[in-house]
Design a protein around this motif. Sequence first.
Motif, PDB file in Angstrom:
ATOM      1  N   GLN A 275       0.855  -1.187   0.000  1.00  0.00           N
ATOM      2  CA  GLN A 275       0.000   0.000   0.000  1.00  0.00           C
ATOM      3  C   GLN A 275       0.892   1.238   0.000  1.00  0.00           C
ATOM      4  O   GLN A 275       1.566   1.525   0.989  1.00  0.00           O
ATOM      5  CB  GLN A 275      -0.873  -0.032   1.253  1.00  0.00           C
ATOM      6  N   TYR A 276       0.900   1.941  -1.149  1.00  0.00           N
ATOM      7  CA  TYR A 276       1.750   3.124  -1.282  1.00  0.00           C
ATOM      8  C   TYR A 276       1.060   4.360  -0.716  1.00  0.00           C
ATOM      9  O   TYR A 276      -0.165   4.389  -0.595  1.00  0.00           O
ATOM     10  CB  TYR A 276       2.068   3.388  -2.761  1.00  0.00           C
ATOM     11  N   GLY A 277       1.834   5.383  -0.452  1.00  0.00           N
ATOM     12  CA  GLY A 277       1.263   6.674  -0.098  1.00  0.00           C
ATOM     13  C   GLY A 277       0.704   7.348  -1.349  1.00  0.00           C
ATOM     14  O   GLY A 277       0.852   6.826  -2.461  1.00  0.00           O
TER      15      GLY A 277
ATOM     16  N   GLN B 131       8.343   8.442   0.443  1.00  0.00           N
ATOM     17  CA  GLN B 131       7.427   7.871   1.430  1.00  0.00           C
ATOM     18  C   GLN B 131       7.732   6.410   1.709  1.00  0.00           C
ATOM     19  O   GLN B 131       8.320   5.715   0.896  1.00  0.00           O
ATOM     20  CB  GLN B 131       5.976   7.980   0.937  1.00  0.00           C
ATOM     21  N   HIS B 132       7.301   5.968   2.879  1.00  0.00           N
ATOM     22  CA  HIS B 132       7.403   4.572   3.274  1.00  0.00           C
ATOM     23  C   HIS B 132       6.122   3.863   2.838  1.00  0.00           C
ATOM     24  O   HIS B 132       5.061   4.467   2.906  1.00  0.00           O
ATOM     25  CB  HIS B 132       7.485   4.518   4.800  1.00  0.00           C
ATOM     26  N   SER B 133       6.178   2.609   2.440  1.00  0.00           N
ATOM     27  CA  SER B 133       4.938   1.895   2.129  1.00  0.00           C
ATOM     28  C   SER B 133       4.465   1.126   3.343  1.00  0.00           C
ATOM     29  O   SER B 133       5.235   0.858   4.265  1.00  0.00           O
ATOM     30  CB  SER B 133       5.130   0.877   1.014  1.00  0.00           C
ATOM     31  N   CYS B 134       3.191   0.753   3.316  1.00  0.00           N
ATOM     32  CA  CYS B 134       2.639  -0.170   4.295  1.00  0.00           C
ATOM     33  C   CYS B 134       2.183  -1.404   3.522  1.00  0.00           C
ATOM     34  O   CYS B 134       2.239  -1.422   2.297  1.00  0.00           O
ATOM     35  CB  CYS B 134       1.452   0.462   5.007  1.00  0.00           C
TER      36      CYS B 134
ATOM     37  N   GLU C  16       2.180  -1.938   9.505  1.00  0.00           N
ATOM     38  CA  GLU C  16       2.624  -0.542   9.476  1.00  0.00           C
ATOM     39  C   GLU C  16       3.980  -0.346  10.143  1.00  0.00           C
ATOM     40  O   GLU C  16       4.138  -0.655  11.316  1.00  0.00           O
ATOM     41  CB  GLU C  16       1.587   0.343  10.191  1.00  0.00           C
ATOM     42  N   PRO C  17       4.965   0.183   9.393  1.00  0.00           N
ATOM     43  CA  PRO C  17       6.270   0.444   9.997  1.00  0.00           C
ATOM     44  C   PRO C  17       6.159   1.572  11.033  1.00  0.00           C
ATOM     45  O   PRO C  17       5.371   2.492  10.865  1.00  0.00           O
ATOM     46  CB  PRO C  17       7.144   0.882   8.830  1.00  0.00           C
TER      47      PRO C  17
ATOM     48  N   GLY D  31       8.516   3.699  11.821  1.00  0.00           N
ATOM     49  CA  GLY D  31       9.374   4.854  11.592  1.00  0.00           C
ATOM     50  C   GLY D  31      10.377   4.612  10.485  1.00  0.00           C
ATOM     51  O   GLY D  31      10.385   3.558   9.848  1.00  0.00           O
ATOM     52  N   TRP D  32      11.216   5.639  10.233  1.00  0.00           N
ATOM     53  CA  TRP D  32      12.235   5.543   9.184  1.00  0.00           C
ATOM     54  C   TRP D  32      13.339   4.575   9.559  1.00  0.00           C
ATOM     55  O   TRP D  32      13.783   3.777   8.762  1.00  0.00           O
ATOM     56  CB  TRP D  32      12.886   6.905   8.931  1.00  0.00           C
TER      57      TRP D  32
ATOM     58  N   ILE E  22       5.786   9.531   7.640  1.00  0.00           N
ATOM     59  CA  ILE E  22       6.553   8.701   6.709  1.00  0.00           C
ATOM     60  C   ILE E  22       5.680   8.320   5.505  1.00  0.00           C
ATOM     61  O   ILE E  22       6.159   7.815   4.513  1.00  0.00           O
ATOM     62  CB  ILE E  22       7.128   7.430   7.382  1.00  0.00           C
ATOM     63  N   GLN E  23       4.370   8.555   5.639  1.00  0.00           N
ATOM     64  CA  GLN E  23       3.466   8.318   4.510  1.00  0.00           C
ATOM     65  C   GLN E  23       2.254   9.221   4.661  1.00  0.00           C
ATOM     66  O   GLN E  23       1.802   9.483   5.776  1.00  0.00           O
ATOM     67  CB  GLN E  23       2.994   6.853   4.486  1.00  0.00           C
ATOM     68  N   PHE E  24       1.725   9.720   3.525  1.00  0.00           N
ATOM     69  CA  PHE E  24       0.500  10.529   3.558  1.00  0.00           C
ATOM     70  C   PHE E  24      -0.525   9.955   2.596  1.00  0.00           C
ATOM     71  O   PHE E  24      -0.194   9.634   1.454  1.00  0.00           O
ATOM     72  CB  PHE E  24       0.790  11.980   3.148  1.00  0.00           C
ATOM     73  N   ARG E  25      -1.751   9.832   3.068  1.00  0.00           N
ATOM     74  CA  ARG E  25      -2.834   9.444   2.162  1.00  0.00           C
ATOM     75  C   ARG E  25      -4.082  10.264   2.454  1.00  0.00           C
ATOM     76  O   ARG E  25      -4.417  10.506   3.607  1.00  0.00           O
ATOM     77  CB  ARG E  25      -3.169   7.956   2.321  1.00  0.00           C
TER      78      ARG E  25
ATOM     79  N   ASP F 237       6.538   8.412  12.197  1.00  0.00           N
ATOM     80  CA  ASP F 237       7.692   7.855  12.885  1.00  0.00           C
ATOM     81  C   ASP F 237       7.481   8.119  14.376  1.00  0.00           C
ATOM     82  O   ASP F 237       7.518   9.259  14.821  1.00  0.00           O
ATOM     83  CB  ASP F 237       8.959   8.566  12.387  1.00  0.00           C
TER      84      ASP F 237
END
Lengths: 500, 110
Positions: free
Chosen positions: A95-97, A116-119, A175-176, A178-179, B77-80, B98
């Motif tokens: 799941q991308y941002g 962005q980070h993915s989930c 869900e991560p 953090g970085w 870290i992500q926006f939706r 984060d």
Amino acid sequence: MVRELIVKDGHVLGVKTGMGLEIKAKSVVLTNGTFLNGIIHIGEKQFGGGRTGESAAKGITEQLISLGFEAGRMKTGTPPRVDGRSLDYSRMEIQYGDEQPEKFSYSDETKPLEKQHSCWITYTNKEVHETLETGFDRSPMFNGRIQGLGPRYCPSIEDKINRFSERERHQIFVEPEGWNTVEIYVNGFSTSLPEDVQYKAMRKIAGFEHAKMFRPGYAIEYDFFPPTQLKLTLETQLIENLYFAGQINGTTGYEEAASQGLIAGINAIRKVREEEAFILKRSEAYIGVLIDDLITKGTEEPYRMFTSRAEFRLLLRQDNADLRLTEKGYAIGLASHERYEAMNNKKKQTKRLIHDLTQKKVTPDEVNDKLTGIGTAEIREKITVDKLLKRPQLGLDAIATLTTDLADYLSKFSKEVREQAEIQVKYDSYIEKEQQMVEKINQMENFKIPMQFDYLAVPALSAEGKQKLHKIRPETLGQASRISGVSPADVSILTVYLGR
Amino acid sequence: MFSEYDVIVVGAGHAGCEAAHAAATMGGKVLLCTMNMNTIAQMSCNPAMGGVAKGQIVREIDALGGMSGIISDKSMIQFRMLNRSKGPAMWSPRTQNDRMRFAEEWRLDS
Ligand SMILES: Cc1cc2nc3c(=O)[nH]c(=O)nc-3n(C[C@H](O)[C@H](O)[C@H](O)COP(=O)(O)OP(=O)(O)OC[C@H]3O[C@@H](n4cnc5c(N)ncnc54)[C@H](O)[C@@H]3O)c2cc1C
């Protein structure tokens, strides 16, 4: 740690710490969260604590009860945390941002993300459910050890299996945290089952076959104070200058907590300075809906916000919170001057753009080819651009492609202003309808009832109405009308009585 | 003997931090009491802010001059934007955050 409040003659005068230190203050805001007599449950194990690894707060509830407050018990829970390096992401959906990410703040102080980070999303299955069930007899929720009521909308996985036994799978968001951490939050798998059962069941989820668990999930029970004991400023009715905000009022969620803290903090300092109460109406903000619901209706289970709780959803949008509220924040010295200027500028520009759209005209020759290309009907005669914008297929971005003149003109406005104008034009008839409704109910909302009003001395009120009004002490006629048990007849009687 | 505060806030979670920040920004003499300096503005549950109806609340806090929006932005870290396919009343911003940085930003900014 604060152990006790200093209270004299119905006024709060400060706090006393665990070491016996007395600290004086003109007002006190209590935001103890889940810490008041917190008890953590994992399977058959239970221990005192406000959060994992932190101790509970004792003494405050007992003191408040002795001062005449009513207290209750609620519970909530959290899922296990796992090592992201031990998961097989190829077995999950990514799941991308957003491709064009935005942000929360209206100020320039922050920027949207560039990277962005993915989930990920995965699902439980029958085997997971069966494994979890083997621990039900040791579950504190099912064997009666937990008494508090939990959030219906954020239930534990065992609750979900129990209540929706026909469902073969439940969604899990991976869900991560953090970085720079390998820690993963397993959203949707909140549980207080024994640790060994959590572990076994989790490893049957697709992608979790080799999962390493850092910390097990747990449930926590804590004290709260039914919020009907508060005023709309979040000051308690019983003790002057004492405020409650956050989970202590029976809510759940960071946003619900933060917004109450904001309102309590604002009102605490304003009262010290003998300034007027700061209250947001239900038609002005979700924050107004939240607080009015809590104070007027109370809550039996952890309260969280939904769009369905707001009757004026079309006015309370995420894109116009600045237009609704920044002037108020500025007037009380909270929002900065730059913010106020930026909001005013957005308002002015939006107004100008909308005005111009009602003036600018396009002809069939100029635009019909393009309109057909976009998949919307041709026009027969010259029309103004705002009429085109009302078509569902057309936004301002599409309109900018119609003529070079329009493209040039629209490029002068910021993305925010274009979006604002587009929404206001497209939905203007609905927005206007809601606004008319607001004006109608405002007659009731602005009708203030004195705090000391003696309902018991109004013989014509219904017995139930009298009792509820006496307990909740509504501040306006509008609020009185929303109390369950107060009939429309009671409201008319009050109108007559107060009108005299 | 301690001099008198205008406002004492007990607890430094999301509610306590906003309360203390607001009262202090408005010029009050404020004391924020908590049990553990390391868990200021702890996200005890999931590392995310906003979502349906909650995202609107964060925007409102920001519009009034509160901090939750700025802190969330600085630690996202992500926006939706959830519900983008529905009408604008349903659009709801949500960030994945984060956890460490969220708490850190609160400490730095206030
Ligand atoms: C295990 C767990 C699971 C949760 N699950 C969910 C969920 O699934 N969904 C959801 O929406 N929300 C969930 N929440 C709720 C969400 O975390 C809270 O609603 C929100 O954080 C509440 O904010 P708050 O400011 O009221 O309190 P908190 O963030 O709990 O902060 C309370 C603060 O007060 C301090 N404190 C308490 N007592 C004292 C004292 N006597 N003296 C000094 N300091 C004190 C503490 O140290 C802490 O800093 C969960 C919370 C927990 C703990």
